[in-house]
Motif scaffolding. Sequence first.
Motif, PDB file in Angstrom:
ATOM      1  N   UNK A  21       0.859  -1.188   0.000  1.00 14.22           N
ATOM      2  CA  UNK A  21       0.000   0.000   0.000  1.00 14.22           C
ATOM      3  C   UNK A  21       0.892   1.233   0.000  1.00 14.22           C
ATOM      4  N   UNK A  22       0.786   2.022  -1.040  1.00 21.02           N
ATOM      5  CA  UNK A  22       1.681   3.170  -1.183  1.00 21.02           C
ATOM      6  C   UNK A  22       1.140   4.429  -0.533  1.00 21.02           C
ATOM      7  N   UNK A  23      -0.193   4.522  -0.397  1.00 21.74           N
ATOM      8  CA  UNK A  23      -0.786   5.747   0.161  1.00 21.74           C
ATOM      9  C   UNK A  23      -2.238   5.462   0.537  1.00 21.74           C
ATOM     10  N   UNK A  24      -2.718   6.211   1.529  1.00 22.10           N
ATOM     11  CA  UNK A  24      -4.135   6.208   1.886  1.00 22.10           C
ATOM     12  C   UNK A  24      -4.607   7.656   1.859  1.00 22.10           C
ATOM     13  N   UNK A  25      -5.772   7.885   1.277  1.00 24.26           N
ATOM     14  CA  UNK A  25      -6.296   9.248   1.120  1.00 24.26           C
ATOM     15  C   UNK A  25      -7.737   9.293   1.587  1.00 24.26           C
ATOM     16  N   UNK A  26      -8.071  10.304   2.390  1.00 24.02           N
ATOM     17  CA  UNK A  26      -9.443  10.575   2.801  1.00 24.02           C
ATOM     18  C   UNK A  26      -9.716  12.021   2.396  1.00 24.02           C
ATOM     19  N   UNK A  27     -10.716  12.259   1.560  1.00 23.63           N
ATOM     20  CA  UNK A  27     -10.911  13.604   1.027  1.00 23.63           C
ATOM     21  C   UNK A  27     -12.392  13.942   0.878  1.00 23.63           C
ATOM     22  N   UNK A  28     -12.669  15.226   0.988  1.00 19.36           N
ATOM     23  CA  UNK A  28     -13.998  15.769   0.681  1.00 19.36           C
ATOM     24  C   UNK A  28     -13.825  16.921  -0.290  1.00 19.36           C
ATOM     25  N   UNK A  29     -14.564  16.880  -1.391  1.00 17.04           N
ATOM     26  CA  UNK A  29     -14.528  17.941  -2.394  1.00 17.04           C
ATOM     27  C   UNK A  29     -15.948  18.435  -2.664  1.00 17.04           C
ATOM     28  N   UNK A  30     -16.114  19.754  -2.694  1.00 15.74           N
ATOM     29  CA  UNK A  30     -17.408  20.314  -3.094  1.00 15.74           C
ATOM     30  C   UNK A  30     -17.349  20.949  -4.474  1.00 15.74           C
ATOM     31  N   UNK A  31     -16.158  21.278  -4.912  1.00  9.74           N
ATOM     32  CA  UNK A  31     -16.028  21.913  -6.232  1.00  9.74           C
ATOM     33  C   UNK A  31     -14.612  21.656  -6.741  1.00  9.74           C
ATOM     34  N   UNK A  32     -14.438  20.511  -7.373  1.00  6.28           N
ATOM     35  CA  UNK A  32     -13.097  20.142  -7.808  1.00  6.28           C
ATOM     36  C   UNK A  32     -13.198  19.235  -9.028  1.00  6.28           C
ATOM     37  N   UNK A  33     -12.228  19.372  -9.915  1.00  8.83           N
ATOM     38  CA  UNK A  33     -12.145  18.502 -11.088  1.00  8.83           C
ATOM     39  C   UNK A  33     -10.695  18.064 -11.273  1.00  8.83           C
TER      40      UNK A  33
END
Length: 272
Positions: A21-33
């Motif tokens: 496992x190289x990375x773990x990401x937890x994210x929230x986006x409301x306006x992103x592309x």
Amino acid sequence: MVKAAGGDTRVHAWRPAAAGITEVLHARFTDHAYPVHTHDTWDLMLLDDGVVDFALDRRRHDATDAGRVVLLPPGVPHDGRTVGPLGFRKRVIYLSTAVLPERLAGPAVDGPILGDALLHHRVHELYVALRHDGDALEAESRLAFVRERLLVHLDAHRVREPGREGDRLAARLRELLDARLDEGLTLQEATALLHAHPTHLIRSFSRAYGLPPHTYLTGRRIDRARRLLLAGVRPVDVAAAVGFYDQAHLNRHFTRHLGVSPARYARGGRRR
């Protein structure tokens, strides 16, 4: 946790100690592309809420169901964007090609959205295990079952239930765990020493003893910690003596098992 300007954007990323496992990401986006890009890893994503629209190999997908798992293969161009004002929240585990070979990218391109409740549950459990240092055997075990389930989806594996030989294998693994309570045992070491497939080894142990190897190991360490605490050893010294990563690691498991912290448990013994 990083909070970016422009909308409610929150990103928390880390690199766990678990192999593969190289990375773990937890994210929230409301306006992103996301622009079109590729990774050299497999992207294993849980969509927790909201909607994300993405294209994989120039074919657009709409991941609208928060119960689904998204698997994006390495080396294949993809993008991603929010849909609607609420955006989306996701968790991503990036798997190396040592976990899933790159030659399986074709089936993943054909069907990147997986409606599999068992897989979703296993990925969630893996994510939880990766949040804590010191739980390497648990993280490796959960990754092995995630990998197995993904290989089934990619038509590269069939699950084999343990036979009679599984009891002998389980007994040998328990002997190894008992002998290495202090220093611990990784799943990779266990499979190499016992010449066994990871998930077959874990299934054999669980069937024989009613709990997975990492849970057995933690329980044995808690038993030893209790004896040391009642003998007057300080909690900070107990953690290292019984194989926990640090005192916080001991506190978390001890409290979950007994309902009190190691320090309170020790004080109760001294009062008596």
